[in-house]
Scaffold this motif. Sequence first.
Motif, PDB file in Angstrom:
ATOM      1  N   VAL A 122      21.925  19.844  32.178  1.00 14.95           N
ATOM      2  CA  VAL A 122      22.144  19.422  30.797  1.00 14.95           C
ATOM      3  C   VAL A 122      23.047  20.418  30.083  1.00 14.95           C
ATOM      4  O   VAL A 122      24.236  20.183  29.926  1.00 14.95           O
ATOM      5  CB  VAL A 122      20.810  19.229  30.049  1.00 14.95           C
ATOM      6  N   ASN A 123      22.514  21.560  29.687  1.00 16.89           N
ATOM      7  CA  ASN A 123      23.354  22.510  28.946  1.00 16.89           C
ATOM      8  C   ASN A 123      23.535  23.821  29.689  1.00 16.89           C
ATOM      9  O   ASN A 123      23.745  24.865  29.089  1.00 16.89           O
ATOM     10  CB  ASN A 123      22.794  22.763  27.543  1.00 16.89           C
ATOM     11  N   ALA A 124      23.459  23.756  31.013  1.00 12.09           N
ATOM     12  CA  ALA A 124      23.735  24.931  31.842  1.00 12.09           C
ATOM     13  C   ALA A 124      24.202  24.461  33.212  1.00 12.09           C
ATOM     14  O   ALA A 124      23.815  23.394  33.679  1.00 12.09           O
ATOM     15  CB  ALA A 124      22.486  25.803  31.990  1.00 12.09           C
ATOM     16  N   VAL A 125      25.067  25.235  33.854  1.00  8.64           N
ATOM     17  CA  VAL A 125      25.515  24.938  35.209  1.00  8.64           C
ATOM     18  C   VAL A 125      24.354  25.167  36.176  1.00  8.64           C
ATOM     19  O   VAL A 125      23.616  26.149  36.055  1.00  8.64           O
ATOM     20  CB  VAL A 125      26.720  25.824  35.589  1.00  8.64           C
ATOM     21  N   VAL A 126      24.190  24.273  37.144  1.00  5.21           N
ATOM     22  CA  VAL A 126      23.031  24.312  38.032  1.00  5.21           C
ATOM     23  C   VAL A 126      23.471  24.293  39.490  1.00  5.21           C
ATOM     24  O   VAL A 126      24.326  23.502  39.886  1.00  5.21           O
ATOM     25  CB  VAL A 126      22.117  23.096  37.764  1.00  5.21           C
ATOM     26  N   ASN A 127      22.886  25.173  40.288  1.00  4.63           N
ATOM     27  CA  ASN A 127      23.107  25.193  41.734  1.00  4.63           C
ATOM     28  C   ASN A 127      21.913  24.539  42.420  1.00  4.63           C
ATOM     29  O   ASN A 127      20.770  24.919  42.163  1.00  4.63           O
ATOM     30  CB  ASN A 127      23.279  26.629  42.241  1.00  4.63           C
ATOM     31  N   GLU A 128      22.189  23.569  43.278  1.00  3.98           N
ATOM     32  CA  GLU A 128      21.133  22.861  43.991  1.00  3.98           C
ATOM     33  C   GLU A 128      21.476  22.765  45.470  1.00  3.98           C
ATOM     34  O   GLU A 128      22.650  22.723  45.849  1.00  3.98           O
ATOM     35  CB  GLU A 128      20.967  21.441  43.434  1.00  3.98           C
ATOM     36  N   THR A 129      20.454  22.703  46.311  1.00  2.64           N
ATOM     37  CA  THR A 129      20.626  22.403  47.729  1.00  2.64           C
ATOM     38  C   THR A 129      19.980  21.048  47.989  1.00  2.64           C
ATOM     39  O   THR A 129      18.782  20.867  47.747  1.00  2.64           O
ATOM     40  CB  THR A 129      19.977  23.472  48.620  1.00  2.64           C
ATOM     41  N   LEU A 130      20.764  20.088  48.438  1.00  4.71           N
ATOM     42  CA  LEU A 130      20.257  18.753  48.701  1.00  4.71           C
ATOM     43  C   LEU A 130      19.415  18.755  49.981  1.00  4.71           C
ATOM     44  O   LEU A 130      19.491  19.699  50.777  1.00  4.71           O
ATOM     45  CB  LEU A 130      21.425  17.779  48.821  1.00  4.71           C
ATOM     46  N   PRO A 131      18.618  17.739  50.190  1.00  3.06           N
ATOM     47  CA  PRO A 131      17.718  17.727  51.355  1.00  3.06           C
ATOM     48  C   PRO A 131      18.416  17.887  52.696  1.00  3.06           C
ATOM     49  O   PRO A 131      17.801  18.354  53.660  1.00  3.06           O
ATOM     50  CB  PRO A 131      17.034  16.355  51.243  1.00  3.06           C
ATOM     51  N   ASP A 132      19.700  17.523  52.803  1.00  5.41           N
ATOM     52  CA  ASP A 132      20.413  17.646  54.070  1.00  5.41           C
ATOM     53  C   ASP A 132      21.039  19.017  54.257  1.00  5.41           C
ATOM     54  O   ASP A 132      21.695  19.271  55.263  1.00  5.41           O
ATOM     55  CB  ASP A 132      21.491  16.573  54.176  1.00  5.41           C
ATOM     56  N   GLY A 133      20.863  19.920  53.273  1.00  2.00           N
ATOM     57  CA  GLY A 133      21.447  21.254  53.352  1.00  2.00           C
ATOM     58  C   GLY A 133      22.746  21.395  52.596  1.00  2.00           C
ATOM     59  O   GLY A 133      23.280  22.501  52.468  1.00  2.00           O
TER      60      GLY A 133
END
Length: 331
Positions: A122-133
């Motif tokens: 929303v109001n911040a940059v986000v780092n995510e790892t999806l289930p496949d890596g």
Amino acid sequence: MDYVPEHIDELIAKVLTGESSHEEQMDLQQWLNESDENRQYFEQMQAILSRAAQIHEVQQFDTDAAWKKLQSQLFGAPTVVKMYSQHRIWWRIAAVFVLGIGIGLFIWNSPNGRTSYEAYAVNAVVNETLPDGTRTTLNKQSKVVYSEDPKKKIRKAVLQGEAFFEIESTHESQFIVMANEVQILDIGTAFNVKNIDGQDTLEVFVKDGEVHMFTEKDNGLRLRANELGYYIKSSKRFEKPEVFEVDNPAAYVNRQFNFRNSPLKKVIRQINEVYDIELRLSNAELGNCRITVSFDNDDIDTIASIIAETMGWEVYTVGQSRVLTGLSCDK
């Protein structure tokens, strides 16, 4: 209990995630002491949050409508929300969490083996790892809905906003980013997709490897490392500029900027797209001055100081902004 003020949900979420200040803890405790209903509501939200980590299958609901509602609540007028079912209460908890950060909200597995995952920023940059890596970075006000079908050997990421993808190359399934009618097929790569609502141009930048961007009616473009491609939504056509027209693509990912004889108004605009604290010019004419400068994950005060020193200007703070001021220069 007829209603719960929205700020109470935020206080509860901060306390439950260990992000609250001492003052916020005291405010919540005061509210809890006001009635047994308040304490029961807190315990209900605490229990739902605790169980959420163990949930492998959740009821599907209209995520697009929920996303639009969340955006309107965050950027519109404050509202008072009534209590709902447990699933709606969990959604409220999740919505509160993304006030300051973005989160992957749900992972669930259907009986046929398909996996789905949703991530929001929303109001911040986000780092995510999806289930496949696959590693992905979501820019502010963006959403990714990931799904995987092992039988068809296909992975899809439906994108609203802007996101950078670093694909897990050892996976057997194809990876496709869906951005409205455009599909971006990964061919072993890292790339950025910018698909902003209200903007006529969809932009794809390839950092490494290769992608194929296309629609069902147009074979589109193939892009390789350091190439840029556009899809013009109004005319439904693809374009690949011969001259690289975009400075610092995907700068929100690592906050790296390289400006070469760039006008200050362009520099300021790009920096403000990435940072939460705004950089401003005291005089619009200063925006015509040009600068050659680089930044590598510097904080906003360092950036402001370097620009001021380079231009022979001064910088001062006004609220949450940093204002640059000085003599104008030749255009």
